[in-house]
Design an enzyme around this catalytic site. Structure first.
Site, mmCIF file in Angstrom:
data_model
loop_
_atom_site.group_PDB
_atom_site.id
_atom_site.type_symbol
_atom_site.label_atom_id
_atom_site.label_comp_id
_atom_site.label_asym_id
_atom_site.label_seq_id
_atom_site.Cartn_x
_atom_site.Cartn_y
_atom_site.Cartn_z
ATOM 1 N N ASP A 79 0.846 -1.180 0.000
ATOM 2 C CA ASP A 79 0.000 0.000 0.000
ATOM 3 C C ASP A 79 0.890 1.240 0.000
ATOM 4 O O ASP A 79 2.062 1.177 0.396
ATOM 5 C CB ASP A 79 -0.928 0.028 1.215
ATOM 6 C CG ASP A 79 -2.031 1.059 1.054
ATOM 7 O OD1 ASP A 79 -2.995 0.757 0.324
ATOM 8 O OD2 ASP A 79 -1.921 2.154 1.619
ATOM 9 N N GLN A 80 0.318 2.336 -0.458
ATOM 10 C CA GLN A 80 1.070 3.587 -0.521
ATOM 11 C C GLN A 80 0.161 4.750 -0.130
ATOM 12 O O GLN A 80 -1.005 4.798 -0.540
ATOM 13 C CB GLN A 80 1.601 3.813 -1.934
ATOM 14 C CG GLN A 80 2.515 5.021 -2.091
ATOM 15 C CD GLN A 80 2.994 5.169 -3.521
ATOM 16 O OE1 GLN A 80 2.216 5.435 -4.414
ATOM 17 N NE2 GLN A 80 4.291 4.973 -3.736
#
Length: 202
Positions: A79-80
């Protein structure tokens, strides 16, 4: 040619083409099985506020959700988050919101927190977060409109309305951080973990 030494291919809990490209280019055997999780609900329930902690939690939840359905498999979650100071951004829902994000980011330095986690049989075996600092150049209204015209619908596919591997590279004057972190998968720490587990042959 694959250098993967595991009994089964890796599982990537993501439909991101960039993440798939990074794993494939690294010679790892994998299959993509996108995780279906409600990211905003998970974030709200957690009460977490720091971008890095949120990214780490979401990466772990994605890995765990697929791991629960695929026993004996190493599942990668990623995830970012994008943060400008205390303000976190989400993917723009249309051109107007993309333009708004670009106006906010132009001339400023924002941070990308990219997280990766590996789960197996419902347990997290590894988790890590890397940070990249991105300085966008000053942009005129005409330049923003021109970029949005050229990039088209792709601007709604990524937080911040840009993809650095595409036309988004024209928006920046300075970048601090590695390419893998920017593309949303901290590959070097991931490979170090897999190597330590004897799962890769290099």
């Amino acid at each position: 040619m694959t250098i993967w030494r595991g009994k089964h291919p890796l599982v990537l809990a993501s439909q991101s083409r960039a993440r798939q490209m990074l794993l494939g280019n690294a010679g790892l055997a994998f299959q993509a099985v996108p995780a279906d999780v409600d990211e905003r609900a998970i974030q709200q329930k957690s009460g977490l506020l720091k971008p890095g902690e949120i990214a780490a939690l979401l990466a772990q939840e994605k890995a765990l959700s697929i791991s629960a359905t695929m026993p004996d498999r190493h599942v990668i979650g990623a995830d970012q988050t994008l943060a400008l100071g205390q303000c976190m951004f989400s993917k723009p829902e249309g051109r107007a919101e993309a333009a708004e994000q670009l106006r906010a980011l132009a001339g400023n330095t924002h941070e990308l927190h990219s997280a990766v986690a590996v789960a197996r049989d419902g347990k997290i075996l590894f988790s890590g977060v890397e940070v990249a600092r991105m300085t966008m150049r000053l942009l005129t209204a005409e330049e923003i409109d021109g970029y949005l015209d050229s990039a088209g619908e792709a601007v709604t596919a990524s937080v911040g309305a840009y993809q650095l591997e595409g036309l988004g590279v024209h928006l920046f004057e300075r970048i601090e951080g590695d390419h893998f972190t920017i593309l949303g998968l901290p590959l070097l720490p991931l490979l170090a973990f897999l190597r330590g587990q004897g799962l890769v042959g290099v």
